[in-house]
Write an enzyme that holds these catalytic residues in place. Structure first.
Site, PDB file in Angstrom:
ATOM      1  CB  CYS A 112     123.296  84.371 -50.490  1.00 25.68           C
ATOM      2  SG  CYS A 112     123.434  84.641 -48.718  1.00 25.68           S
ATOM      3  CG  HIS A 248     127.307  82.847 -52.020  1.00 26.76           C
ATOM      4  ND1 HIS A 248     127.690  84.036 -51.427  1.00 26.76           N
ATOM      5  CD2 HIS A 248     126.481  82.224 -51.129  1.00 26.76           C
ATOM      6  CE1 HIS A 248     127.106  84.124 -50.237  1.00 26.76           C
ATOM      7  NE2 HIS A 248     126.383  83.040 -50.027  1.00 26.76           N
ATOM      8  CG  ASN A 278     127.573  83.973 -46.479  1.00 28.11           C
ATOM      9  OD1 ASN A 278     127.380  84.857 -47.316  1.00 28.11           O
ATOM     10  ND2 ASN A 278     126.730  82.976 -46.289  1.00 28.11           N
TER      11      ASN A 278
END
Ligand code: COA
Length: 321
Positions: A112, A248, A278
């Site tokens: 990520c 994020h 996500n």
């Protein structure tokens, strides 16, 4: 020589998976998902749709916004954990789709935090005058590696792609960027299979993302608070100078904890987690593009990006937009 963000673009697949849909698939509730994560829905690819399709649309939007053609680029760098194929790499596949030729293309994998890693690499290549202009993308189809019978993970992830075009400039756009990794916690969040372990190991089964969410949560909050401060310190800036935090989008509670630590009101945080979930490497450039296009983010403003992912990997960038 510095680099600055010339333009942005993003794309999500049309199909939407809501919390109500998930209630029909696993033992969960809309109320539980929203209160623990902030997610209401996420976009996921349909059969036959791939990460490359998403990256292509995000790239086209960024190119259009900058009024550039694919041949005006010197580099395509795609951060992804879900490439279409092992090789050619996603950058090359994307270059071919866009109709570009000859310049460098590669992809990198840093879970990520991949977009921050890619930004760091492209920024360095511009600063050292190897290239003048780069298309930097985060693109994912996490739905392809998500177990839709596991309620602790399937509620979190979505698909999408976000793009920025970076260009060499006399004045600093990217003021500081910091990236880190530590394999100490590699067993808290990972995808178990890969080419080199051999396909026989799977015996016809599929592998999925594995996560110990509670422990990931704790490490993520501590680490992200530190990296945000480190990146600000590197540029000699303080949190009160920030116009926007573009984090994020992993969990609303993680984002709130970081905003609290920076004493930043939530009104100055770009949130897309409710609609996107996500999306790993794609989440920061997607959120950035949403806020640029709806007029919240303006030229000259100071932005802080931060991300944390499997490995663990983490990073942050301070950007004068
Ligand atoms: N619906 C209902 N209950 C659920 C559930 C769901 N979708 N998922 C888990 N639960 C249950 C658990 O089984 C557990 O039940 P128990 O107490 O009876 O054992 C209870 O809820 C609490 O589980 P826990 O894992 O402690 O919940 P949590 O508050 O930590 O929330 C996450 C779980 C996954 C939402 C949260 O840990 C998280 O977001 N972690 C970070 C993950 C992340 O960001 N990963 C990516 C990093 S890039």
């Amino acid at each position: 020589m510095y680099s600055r963000i010339l333009s942005t673009g993003h794309f999500v697949p049309e199909r939407i998976l809501t919390n109500r849909d998930l209630e029909q698939m696993v033992n969960t509730s809309d109320e539980w998902i929203q209160s623990r994560t902030g997610i209401r829905e996420r976009h996921i690819v349909s059969d036959g749709e791939t990460n490359l399709d998403l990256c292509e649309q995000a790239a086209r939007r960024a190119l259009e916004a900058a009024d550039l053609t694919p041949q005006d680029l010197d580099l395509i760098l795609v951060a992804t954990t879900t490439p279409n194929q092992v090789f050619p790499n996603m950058g090359v596949l994307l270059q071919e789709r866009l109709g570009g030729h000859g310049y460098a293309c590669f992809s990198l994998e840093a879970a990520c935090a991949g977009f921050i890693y890619a930004l760091s690499v492209a920024n360095s290549m511009i600063q050292t005058r190897q290239i003048q202009r780069a298309l930097v993308i985060g693109g994912e189809t996490l739905s392809r590696i998500t177990d839709y019978t596991d309620r602790s993970t399937c509620i979190l992830f979505g698909d999408g792609a976000g793009a920025v075009i970076l260009e060499g400039a006399e004045e600093a756009g990217i003021l500081s960027v910091r990236i880190h990794a530590d394999g100490m916690h590699k067993d808290l969040l990972y995808f178990p299979s890969g080419i080199s372990q051999g396909f026989d190991r799977l015996r016809g089964k599929r592998d999925f993302i594995q996560m110990r969410g509670n422990e990931v949560f704790r490490v993520a909050v501590n680490t992200l608070c530190q990296i945000a401060q480190e990146t600000l310190d590197a540029a000699g800036m303080s949190p009160d100078e920030l116009s926007w935090l573009v984090p994020h989008q992993a969990n609303l509670r993680i984002i709130e904890a970081i905003a609290r630590k920076l004493a930043l009101p939530m009104e100055r945080v770009v949130l897309t987690i409710g609609e996107h979930g996500n999306t790993s490497t794609a989440s920061i450039p997607m959120a950035l593009d949403v806020a640029v296009r709806d007029g919240r983010i303006q030229r000259g403003q100071l932005l802080l990006f931060e991300a944390f992912g499997g490995g663990f990997t983490w990073g942050s960038a301070l950007v004068r937009f």
